[in-house]
Scaffold this active site. Structure first.
Site, PDB file in Angstrom:
ATOM      1  N   CYS A 277       0.792  -1.241   0.000  1.00  0.00           N
ATOM      2  CA  CYS A 277       0.000   0.000   0.000  1.00  0.00           C
ATOM      3  C   CYS A 277       0.820   1.285   0.000  1.00  0.00           C
ATOM      4  CB  CYS A 277      -0.920   0.020   1.213  1.00  0.00           C
ATOM      5  SG  CYS A 277      -2.212  -1.197   1.094  1.00  0.00           S
TER       6      CYS A 277
HETATM    7  C1  UDX Z   1      -0.686  -0.324   5.651  1.00  0.00           C
HETATM    8  C2  UDX Z   1      -1.664   0.517   6.481  1.00  0.00           C
HETATM    9  O1  UDX Z   1      -1.272   0.443   7.862  1.00  0.00           O
HETATM   10  C3  UDX Z   1      -3.102   0.044   6.289  1.00  0.00           C
HETATM   11  O2  UDX Z   1      -3.980   0.883   7.002  1.00  0.00           O
HETATM   12  C4  UDX Z   1      -3.415   0.086   4.794  1.00  0.00           C
HETATM   13  O3  UDX Z   1      -4.737  -0.370   4.554  1.00  0.00           O
HETATM   14  C5  UDX Z   1      -2.418  -0.748   4.003  1.00  0.00           C
HETATM   15  O4  UDX Z   1      -1.080  -0.296   4.283  1.00  0.00           O
HETATM   16  P1  UDX Z   1       0.482  -2.712   5.864  1.00  0.00           P
HETATM   17  O5  UDX Z   1       1.136  -2.384   4.557  1.00  0.00           O
HETATM   18  O6  UDX Z   1      -0.090  -4.052   6.091  1.00  0.00           O
HETATM   19  O7  UDX Z   1      -0.696  -1.650   6.157  1.00  0.00           O
HETATM   20  O8  UDX Z   1       1.615  -2.538   6.997  1.00  0.00           O
HETATM   21  P2  UDX Z   1       2.023  -1.527   8.147  1.00  0.00           P
HETATM   22  O9  UDX Z   1       2.027  -2.259   9.425  1.00  0.00           O
HETATM   23  O10 UDX Z   1       1.259  -0.263   8.100  1.00  0.00           O
HETATM   24  O11 UDX Z   1       3.560  -1.252   7.746  1.00  0.00           O
HETATM   25  C6  UDX Z   1       3.929  -0.732   6.474  1.00  0.00           C
HETATM   26  C7  UDX Z   1       5.425  -0.557   6.382  1.00  0.00           C
HETATM   27  O12 UDX Z   1       5.855   0.513   7.191  1.00  0.00           O
HETATM   28  C8  UDX Z   1       6.254  -1.779   6.813  1.00  0.00           C
HETATM   29  O13 UDX Z   1       7.338  -1.943   5.923  1.00  0.00           O
HETATM   30  C9  UDX Z   1       6.749  -1.409   8.198  1.00  0.00           C
HETATM   31  O14 UDX Z   1       7.967  -2.045   8.518  1.00  0.00           O
HETATM   32  C10 UDX Z   1       6.921   0.094   8.055  1.00  0.00           C
HETATM   33  N1  UDX Z   1       6.801   0.840   9.330  1.00  0.00           N
HETATM   34  C11 UDX Z   1       5.625   0.876   9.995  1.00  0.00           C
HETATM   35  C12 UDX Z   1       7.893   1.538   9.812  1.00  0.00           C
HETATM   36  O15 UDX Z   1       8.978   1.518   9.222  1.00  0.00           O
HETATM   37  N2  UDX Z   1       7.764   2.236  10.975  1.00  0.00           N
HETATM   38  C13 UDX Z   1       6.594   2.306  11.657  1.00  0.00           C
HETATM   39  O16 UDX Z   1       6.559   2.989  12.696  1.00  0.00           O
HETATM   40  C14 UDX Z   1       5.489   1.591  11.159  1.00  0.00           C
END
Ligand code: UDX
Length: 463
Positions: A277
């Site tokens: 996403c």
């Molecule tokens: C995300 C959104 O959270 C969700 O609401 C949307 O519908 C789809 O995209 P997702 O891709 O499943 O969900 O994962 P998420 O847990 O949000 O993490 C996304 C990325 O950001 C990961 O690579 C994670 O490692 C990174 N991340 C997340 C960080 O680097 N730091 C953070 O504090 C949070």
């Protein structure tokens, strides 16, 4: 005359187009709430899986919910779009909206499904409600989906046709829980009847419901993802400044996040954001704005920061190993985050390419075998075009020991629980030198240093 408002939770007949993360979770959610659900997919293998109660995507709890619903006769799957539309009163569009080569959203699957639904509606009697759940750029529901439906069915929005956009906010790994217990429900409908019909699908209670028009609903989804991605990019930028001042970014962010206006979430600095996403949706928003003639400054920078960050982690490793050429490097974790088999946009890919380019002998390992196999395929494909000699220096380790044995350096890209449990003594025993670069703050830095590990991390006091 408009039909009367519907009772919440009254059982409805629902078709769900697409059996990816969004579609299968949506189908499982509505079936478990007692609705009759038909999943539609063009891939027969996926349809067969769903009919035997197995999710085509790895997502906790979904298999169990599917099995229960299939057994109870409340859920089935088919490749026959026409039959599915004719046998239901509501259709959810949940197909993928990938990035085109320049980042523009690719609506081919949404258009194809809209055409199938429109055509089937031409030969169906009675009202039908169409709900767009796929993430689409603002105005797609009204300007792309509606005209296709109108052409196919000859219907106008009103008594026999309803249309709404109802975005999802699911996180992989907790998608079913997020879907069953959302923190808000956003309904963008073309008319009051469609709005009430969508609203009746959601249990009442304390969950805030945002009732709006389709374009606003589409915008809410994009802005939510853009905002979260921007927070991460800013946390990473701050982390890189913190390192220069020998300050721990995690300590800084703990204090910053206590400001009620900021809050504690999505401030974890690391190797950047991956997944299906954030990168795709921010790119699509940048392109959509460009097409509208709007100049953006922050979102292009968010994308740039996210490309830079994995290379910054590789730089830490270069410093710690005193040069990468000829070194044996273990890259731990290739899934884009823990507890998923998904490698889409994983930050491990730019890292692996940079490490191979620098002349390392690279071993990759992930606790999820599917992620590992897919990832090595991705690296080989990318390396073939970008690196002389391709990916001949890449190997797949079958476990941690094989990955770390005799390695000159170790780089952690995904904070899997399995990695958190590695005692420092394991690095010392197996590696040539215990050089560990933590791309996700998987370990306690002080404990690692005290145990004699040559440890560095994003946003840490690295030398
Ligand atoms: C995300 C959104 O959270 C969700 O609401 C949307 O519908 C789809 O995209 P997702 O891709 O499943 O969900 O994962 P998420 O847990 O949000 O993490 C996304 C990325 O950001 C990961 O690579 C994670 O490692 C990174 N991340 C997340 C960080 O680097 N730091 C953070 O504090 C949070």
């Amino acid at each position: 005359m408009m039909p009367k408002a519907r009772k919440r939770d009254a059982s409805r007949r629902i078709s769900v187009f697409g059996t990816g993360y969004v579609g299968i979770v949506t189908a499982a959610t509505f079936a478990s709430r007692g609705h009759e659900v038909v999943c539609v997919d063009v891939i027969p293998d996926k349809v067969a899986l769903v009919n035997s109660g197995i999710s085509p995507v790895h997502e906790p709890g979904v298999d169990k919910a599917l099995k229960k619903a299939v057994r109870a006769g409340r859920l089935r799957a088919t490749t026959d779009a026409e039959e599915a539309v004719k046998g239901t009163d509501i259709s959810f569009i949940c197909v993928g909206t990938p990035s085109g080569p320049d980042g523009t959203i690719d609506l081919a699957q949404v258009r194809a499904v809209a055409a199938d639904i429109g055509k089937a509606l031409g030969g169906k009697r009675g009202r039908h409600l169409i709900i767009v759940k796929s993430t689409v750029v603002p105005s797609t529901t009204v300007e792309v989906v509606l005209p296709i439906i109108r052409r196919g069915s000859g219907r106008k929005v009103g008594r026999t046709l309803g249309l709404a956009c109802n975005p999802e906010f699911l996180r992989e790994g907790s998608a079913l829980r997020d879907s069953m217990r959302p923190d808000r429900v956003v309904i963008g409908a073309v008319d009051k009847e469609s709005l009430e019909e969508v609203e009746a699908l959601y249990p009442g209670g304390r969950v805030p419901i945002i009732r709006t028009d389709p374009t606003t609903a589409e915008m809410v989804k994009y802005v939510s993802n853009a905002f979260l991605a921007a927070r991460i990019a800013l946390a990473n930028e701050v982390a890189n400044i913190c390192s220069a001042y020998e300050v721990d970014v995690y300590e800084v962010m703990r204090a910053v996040g206590l400001d009620e206006r900021i809050g504690p979430h999505f401030l974890r600095a690391g190797a950047g954001f991956g997944g299906s996403c954030f990168p795709k949706d921010v790119r699509a928003m940048v392109q959509a704005a460009r097409e509208e003639g709007v100049t953006l400054h922050v979102l292009p920078a968010v994308l740039q920061q996210n490309e830079f960050q994995p290379l910054e982690v590789v730089r830490l490793l270069r410093e710690a190993t005193g040069g990468l050429k000829g070194k044996v490097i273990a890259l731990l974790g290739v899934a884009f985050k823990p507890d998923t088999d998904d490698v889409r946009e994983t930050r491990a890919l730019p890292m692996a390419v940079a490490l191979l380019k620098a002349g390392t002998r690279l071993r990759v390992y992930d606790p999820n075998h599917k992620a590992l196999v897919e990832f090595t395929g991705l690296v080989r494909g990318t390396a073939h075009a970008k690196i002389r000699g391709g990916a001949r220096n890449l190997s797949m380790a079958s476990d941690l020991t094989e990955a770390l044995d005799g390695a000159d350096g170790c780089l952690v890209q995904t904070e899997w629980a399995e990695f958190r449990k590695i005692p420092p003594s394991t690095f010392k025993r197996l590696m040539k030198r215990p050089v560990v670069v933590d791309g996700r703050r998987t370990f306690d830095p002080e404990a690692m240093l005290q145990a004699g590990i040559d440890y560095s991390a994003v946003g840490w006091k690295n030398r």
